[in-house]
Design a protein around this motif. Structure first.
Motif, PDB file in Angstrom:
ATOM      1  N   PRO A   6       4.171  -1.144  -4.970  1.00  0.00           N
ATOM      2  CA  PRO A   6       4.696  -1.754  -3.744  1.00  0.00           C
ATOM      3  C   PRO A   6       3.705  -2.573  -2.943  1.00  0.00           C
ATOM      4  CG  PRO A   6       5.329   0.567  -3.901  1.00  0.00           C
ATOM      5  CD  PRO A   6       4.325   0.326  -4.969  1.00  0.00           C
ATOM      6  N   CYS A   7       2.487  -2.064  -2.768  1.00  0.00           N
ATOM      7  CA  CYS A   7       1.561  -2.751  -1.879  1.00  0.00           C
ATOM      8  C   CYS A   7       0.140  -2.240  -2.107  1.00  0.00           C
ATOM      9  CB  CYS A   7       1.959  -2.535  -0.415  1.00  0.00           C
ATOM     10  SG  CYS A   7       1.655  -0.852   0.179  1.00  0.00           S
ATOM     11  N   CYS A   8      -0.795  -2.769  -1.338  1.00  0.00           N
ATOM     12  CA  CYS A   8      -2.210  -2.457  -1.521  1.00  0.00           C
ATOM     13  C   CYS A   8      -2.572  -1.033  -1.091  1.00  0.00           C
ATOM     14  CB  CYS A   8      -3.081  -3.454  -0.766  1.00  0.00           C
ATOM     15  SG  CYS A   8      -2.793  -3.487   1.013  1.00  0.00           S
ATOM     16  N   PHE A   9      -1.655  -0.310  -0.446  1.00  0.00           N
ATOM     17  CA  PHE A   9      -1.942   1.074  -0.088  1.00  0.00           C
ATOM     18  C   PHE A   9      -1.760   2.019  -1.272  1.00  0.00           C
ATOM     19  CE2 PHE A   9      -2.141  -0.386   4.148  1.00  0.00           C
ATOM     20  CZ  PHE A   9      -2.778   0.595   4.884  1.00  0.00           C
ATOM     21  N   ASP A  10      -1.069   1.570  -2.308  1.00  0.00           N
ATOM     22  CA  ASP A  10      -0.852   2.413  -3.492  1.00  0.00           C
ATOM     23  C   ASP A  10      -1.984   2.190  -4.483  1.00  0.00           C
ATOM     24  OD1 ASP A  10       0.234   4.151  -5.286  1.00  0.00           O
ATOM     25  OD2 ASP A  10       1.918   2.869  -5.859  1.00  0.00           O
ATOM     26  N   LYS A  11      -3.175   2.574  -4.080  1.00  0.00           N
ATOM     27  CA  LYS A  11      -4.369   2.242  -4.854  1.00  0.00           C
ATOM     28  C   LYS A  11      -4.435   2.933  -6.206  1.00  0.00           C
ATOM     29  CE  LYS A  11      -7.195   0.868  -0.905  1.00  0.00           C
ATOM     30  NZ  LYS A  11      -6.065   0.673   0.009  1.00  0.00           N
ATOM     31  N   ASP A  12      -3.816   4.099  -6.332  1.00  0.00           N
ATOM     32  CA  ASP A  12      -3.852   4.818  -7.606  1.00  0.00           C
ATOM     33  C   ASP A  12      -2.561   4.650  -8.397  1.00  0.00           C
ATOM     34  OD1 ASP A  12      -5.420   6.178  -9.371  1.00  0.00           O
ATOM     35  OD2 ASP A  12      -5.031   8.164  -8.557  1.00  0.00           O
ATOM     36  N   ALA A  13      -1.714   3.709  -7.961  1.00  0.00           N
ATOM     37  CA  ALA A  13      -0.462   3.376  -8.657  1.00  0.00           C
ATOM     38  C   ALA A  13       0.424   4.599  -8.868  1.00  0.00           C
ATOM     39  CB  ALA A  13      -0.760   2.682  -9.985  1.00  0.00           C
ATOM     40  N   HIS A  14       0.721   5.301  -7.765  1.00  0.00           N
ATOM     41  CA  HIS A  14       1.623   6.455  -7.838  1.00  0.00           C
ATOM     42  C   HIS A  14       3.091   6.021  -7.839  1.00  0.00           C
ATOM     43  CE1 HIS A  14      -1.455   9.481  -7.553  1.00  0.00           C
ATOM     44  NE2 HIS A  14      -1.926   8.989  -6.431  1.00  0.00           N
ATOM     45  N   TYR A  15       3.380   4.885  -7.184  1.00  0.00           N
ATOM     46  CA  TYR A  15       4.764   4.440  -7.025  1.00  0.00           C
ATOM     47  C   TYR A  15       5.004   3.221  -7.911  1.00  0.00           C
ATOM     48  CZ  TYR A  15       4.548   7.518  -2.983  1.00  0.00           C
ATOM     49  OH  TYR A  15       4.381   8.619  -2.162  1.00  0.00           O
ATOM     50  N   ILE A  16       5.160   3.469  -9.191  1.00  0.00           N
ATOM     51  CA  ILE A  16       5.340   2.389 -10.163  1.00  0.00           C
ATOM     52  C   ILE A  16       6.805   1.969 -10.179  1.00  0.00           C
ATOM     53  CG2 ILE A  16       5.116   1.715 -12.575  1.00  0.00           C
ATOM     54  CD1 ILE A  16       2.928   3.915 -12.812  1.00  0.00           C
ATOM     55  N   LEU A  17       7.049   0.687  -9.867  1.00  0.00           N
ATOM     56  CA  LEU A  17       8.413   0.174  -9.764  1.00  0.00           C
ATOM     57  C   LEU A  17       8.810  -0.667 -10.971  1.00  0.00           C
ATOM     58  CD1 LEU A  17       8.286  -0.764  -5.982  1.00  0.00           C
ATOM     59  CD2 LEU A  17       9.195   1.318  -7.024  1.00  0.00           C
ATOM     60  N   GLY A  18       7.909  -0.807 -11.918  1.00  0.00           N
ATOM     61  CA  GLY A  18       8.182  -1.557 -13.131  1.00  0.00           C
ATOM     62  C   GLY A  18       6.882  -1.875 -13.836  1.00  0.00           C
ATOM     63  N   ASN A  19       6.987  -2.495 -15.006  1.00  0.00           N
ATOM     64  CA  ASN A  19       5.799  -2.872 -15.761  1.00  0.00           C
ATOM     65  C   ASN A  19       6.033  -4.214 -16.435  1.00  0.00           C
ATOM     66  OD1 ASN A  19       3.639  -3.057 -17.737  1.00  0.00           O
ATOM     67  ND2 ASN A  19       3.286  -0.888 -17.369  1.00  0.00           N
ATOM     68  N   MET A  20       5.153  -5.160 -16.172  1.00  0.00           N
ATOM     69  CA  MET A  20       5.313  -6.504 -16.706  1.00  0.00           C
ATOM     70  C   MET A  20       5.078  -6.578 -18.210  1.00  0.00           C
ATOM     71  SD  MET A  20       6.490  -8.458 -14.456  1.00  0.00           S
ATOM     72  CE  MET A  20       6.337  -9.957 -15.421  1.00  0.00           C
ATOM     73  N   GLU A  21       4.571  -5.518 -18.808  1.00  0.00           N
ATOM     74  CA  GLU A  21       4.442  -5.503 -20.264  1.00  0.00           C
ATOM     75  C   GLU A  21       5.805  -5.373 -20.929  1.00  0.00           C
ATOM     76  OE1 GLU A  21       1.654  -2.488 -21.397  1.00  0.00           O
ATOM     77  OE2 GLU A  21      -0.017  -3.904 -21.358  1.00  0.00           O
TER      78      GLU A  21
END
Length: 340
Positions: A284-299
């Motif tokens: 979502p944003c720069c506060f999710d530094k450890d990528a806990h809230y993954i909303l999708g993957n461009m791969e």
């Protein structure tokens, strides 16, 4: 943070009818969502943050890269993944920040990525600790078309600088800035717009005016004073400034501190921008530094499908109900003046 008419004009020169229309769509849908308390979203992101790498050469105390505290892996963004995303969004995307965590110049193809986006007419920016801005990289930086270069310099003497930028060398930062200014002149280039970013903390707050003088001497374009995010701020920290205007936190008078801003039940960032990690995760944003809230993957996905998808919409809906539902939002400074 933009006190330069030249830089502002450069940014607005990137606008096209398609990008302006996209901006109108995003803004109007955000306003309507706040009124109706229901997530409505038209358009695509106005801005994106790309993470070239999570690697960093320094050990800053409030930075997950510096602390080596990530639970997610360290790596470098594949060039193909970056180009795939840019190719999909180039007609609507206006602003691209090459930074999330890590030091961008550690990515071996970093300036090639910048050039690719710049050639699409996108306003490009990055943030660096400037330890890798030797003469050759400075020249290539100017040639890449980078529009904005933020140089982190959190002290005007070595002892003050390294009290936060642990492992850093102030003379390298100054040399890097000199190299950029030199090559801008040599190549007769108006870009990048060079900003000295000063993260105001208690150990360096006495050097603010010294920094302004240094920036003037080096012919740096702008000085940005930034308030610091403190993770464990509740019981105070040696980093919280004593000058109130430079602190995101208020002293409650009983030995505890709290965030100055209220937890408002909305978030502009969820409508106009997002972050893509080095391995393609959309967060979502720069506060999710450890990528806990993954909303999708461009791969695996195309961007439009995940941006409009149920997972993203459900996340926006939770923010409209109450930001207190999401852990990372409890230390968010939405509504706080980050730059002073």
């Amino acid at each position: 943070m933009n006190n330069s008419l030249k830089d502002g004009w450069n940014f607005f020169s990137k606008l096209t009818p398609r990008r302006v229309f996209n901006g109108v769509q995003v803004t109007s849908s955000y306003v309507l969502s706040r009124i109706l308390k229901k997530p409505i979203h038209w358009g695509l992101p106005i801005s994106l943050s790309f993470e070239p790498t999570t690697s960093c050469n320094l050990r800053c105390p409030e930075c997950p890269s510096g602390l080596r505290s990530f639970t997610r892996p360290t790596g470098m963004m594949p060039e193909a993944l970056f180009k795939k995303t840019i190719d999909e969004l180039q007609s609507t995307l206006t602003y691209l920040l090459f930074y999330f965590q890590g030091e961008p110049y550690l990515h071996p193809q970093f300036l090639d990525l910048v050039k690719y986006a710049s050639e699409k007419g996108i306003y490009t920016a990055t943030s660096t600790n400037a330890h890798y801005l030797n003469d050759e990289r400075a020249r290539k930086t100017v040639e890449s078309g980078l529009d904005r270069l933020i140089i982190s310099i959190d002290g005007t003497t070595q002892d003050t600088y390294e009290s936060y930028r642990i492992g850093g060398k102030l003379d390298k930062v100054i040399d890097g800035a000199k190299n950029i200014v030199k090559w801008k002149k040599a190549l007769k280039s108006k870009t990048p717009h060079v900003i000295f970013q000063f993260l105001v903390v208690k150990p360096n707050e006495h050097q603010i005016e010294d920094l302004r003088a240094l920036a003037k001497t080096l012919q740096v374009d702008e000085v940005g004073l930034k308030t610091a995010q403190i993770y464990d701020h509740e019981n105070g920290s040696e980093l919280i400034p004593t000058i109130d205007k430079y602190s995101r936190y208020k002293n409650n008078g009983d030995g505890t501190f709290s965030i100055k801003s209220k937890l408002l039940s909305h978030c502009w960032k969820m409508w106009h921008s997002c972050v893509i990690t080095w391995d393609g995760k959309v967060v979502p944003c720069c506060f999710d530094k450890d990528a806990h809230y993954i909303l999708g993957n461009m791969e695996n996905d195309n961007f439009k499908s995940l941006w409009k998808g149920d997972k993203y919409q459900n996340f926006r809906a939770s923010l409209l109900r109450s930001r207190s539902e999401i852990d990372m939002c409890n230390n968010c400074t939405e509504g706080t003046k980050v730059w002073t």
